[in-house]
Design an enzyme around this catalytic site. Sequence first.
Site, short mmCIF file in Angstrom:
data_model
loop_
_atom_site.label_atom_id
_atom_site.label_comp_id
_atom_site.label_asym_id
_atom_site.label_seq_id
_atom_site.Cartn_x
_atom_site.Cartn_y
_atom_site.Cartn_z
CE LYS A 13 -21.04 -30.48 88.29
NZ LYS A 13 -20.94 -31.90 88.18
CB SER A 108 -31.82 -44.39 87.25
OG SER A 108 -30.49 -43.96 87.34
N GLY A 140 -21.42 -41.42 85.89
CA GLY A 140 -20.39 -41.56 86.92
C GLY A 140 -19.09 -40.85 86.63
N GLY A 142 -18.80 -37.44 86.90
CA GLY A 142 -18.83 -36.12 87.53
C GLY A 142 -19.36 -35.03 86.61
CB SER A 146 -27.72 -38.61 88.53
OG SER A 146 -27.15 -37.63 89.36
CD GLU A 193 -28.95 -35.01 91.10
OE1 GLU A 193 -27.91 -34.37 91.24
OE2 GLU A 193 -28.94 -36.19 90.71
CG ASP A 204 -24.29 -31.71 89.67
OD1 ASP A 204 -23.54 -30.75 89.94
OD2 ASP A 204 -23.88 -32.88 89.60
#
Length: 395
Positions: A13, A108, A140, A142, A146, A193, A204
Site C-alpha cells: 500500500k 515474521s 521496512g 512503509g 508485513s 500484524e 495496511d
Amino acid sequence: MLSEVLLVSAPGKVILHGEHAVVHGKVALAVALNLRTFLVLRPQSNGKVSLNLPNVGIKQVWDVATLQLLDTGFLEQGDVPAPTLEQLEKLKKVAGLPRDCVGNEGLSLLAFLYLYLAICRKQRTLPSLDIMVWSELPPGAGLGSSAAYSVCVAAALLTACEEVTNPLKDRGSIGSWPEEDLKSINKWAYEGERVIHGNPSGVDNSVSTWGGALRYQQGKMSSLKRLPALQILLTNTKVPRSTKALVAGVRSRLIKFPEIMAPLLTSIDAISLECERVLGEMAAAPVPEQYLVLEELMDMNQHHLNALGVGHASLDQLCQVTAAHGLHSKLTGAGGGGCGITLLKPGLERAKVEAAKQALTGCGFDCWETSIGAPGVSMHSATSIEDPVRQALGL
C-alpha cells in the site's frame, strides 16, 4: 484439510494523501500498490512445518509433534484470539527466538507460528506444510510489506483448513473470496500484524485484503467504491527513518506553533477530500484535466509536508529530478526519507518515463513503475502468474 498446492498473493500500500494529518484526526487515503507478496503452500506428509522466506534468507522447520504437544489452550479465547504477551513469550521459546527478539525477520516467524497454531488448531492433528513467501515489496519502506505477508499467511491457512472457501475450486486462473471470507482473512491478518507491530491501525491489512482504495479517519475505514487505474513511479530513497520520531516532531511543532500548524493540517485534509472527489469523477467519466488536478494536489501536499517538518533532502531531490522531466511527486508515508510517488498520466511519452527512471536510479534510488488501486488478496493458478514470480517460488 485441502490436499492441493495453494498460491496466494496480496498487494502492498501507499498513502496517497493525509499522512501525518491522519494522526490528528484528519482523513487519509490509502491505496493498494501493485507490488505484491506471493505465498505458495504445499501440503506435506513428513511431520514437519517449514517456512521459507528467501527475501531475507530465512528457512525455519518445526516438528508437528512438538507443536502438537504445546498447550494451545491459550488460544481458546473467542473467535479470533488477540495475542497476549504471555502467549508470545511461549511462542518465542518454541520458535527458538531470543526473548528480546524485535527484528522483523524474527517477528515474521512468530506471526506465522501464531497464525498456524490459532487457525489450524481446529484440525484433528496439526497439518504438515511447506510454505514459501516471496515479495516484490522492499521491507521496512512503509509500503505495508508485513501486512501483505500476514494477509497471505491468513488467507492460505484459512483456505487450506477449509475455514473459508477455495476461490479456484471451479478451476479458474485467478479468484478472490466472498465478502464474509475476506472479513475473516482480514481479522486474522490484523492479529498477525499485532504480533509484528504491537498496535497497528488496521489500515495496511485492510488495504491488502480488499485492494482498491480506503479512506481512513479516526479509526473508521470506508472503501472508495470506484477508482480509476492510475500508473505511478514508486521511488525508494533508501534513506532510513524513524516513523515514531517523525510523528513526535510534528506533534511538538503543533504544540509550539498551534496557529500555524492547525491550518496546515486542515489544508492537508482539504487536499485529501478534493482528491477523493476527483477520483470519484474520474472513475465515472475521465477527462485529461483531472490528471492536472491530481498533479497540483500532489505538489501542494508535498509543500505542506515540508512545512510540517517531515521532508528530507533525498525527497527534495526526487521531486526536483522528476519535475525536470515534467512529472509531479510527493513523499508517501512517514517522510524523512523512505519512499515517494510520481504520477504518470496516460499518453506520457515512453522516453520521458525512462529518462526520469534513469535519473532517479542515478541518484542511488530504487525505482518501480507500477499501478495503484490494485486488486486485494487473490488466489492464483500457477499459470496465471508471470515467469519471474514463478521461478522465485520454484513453481
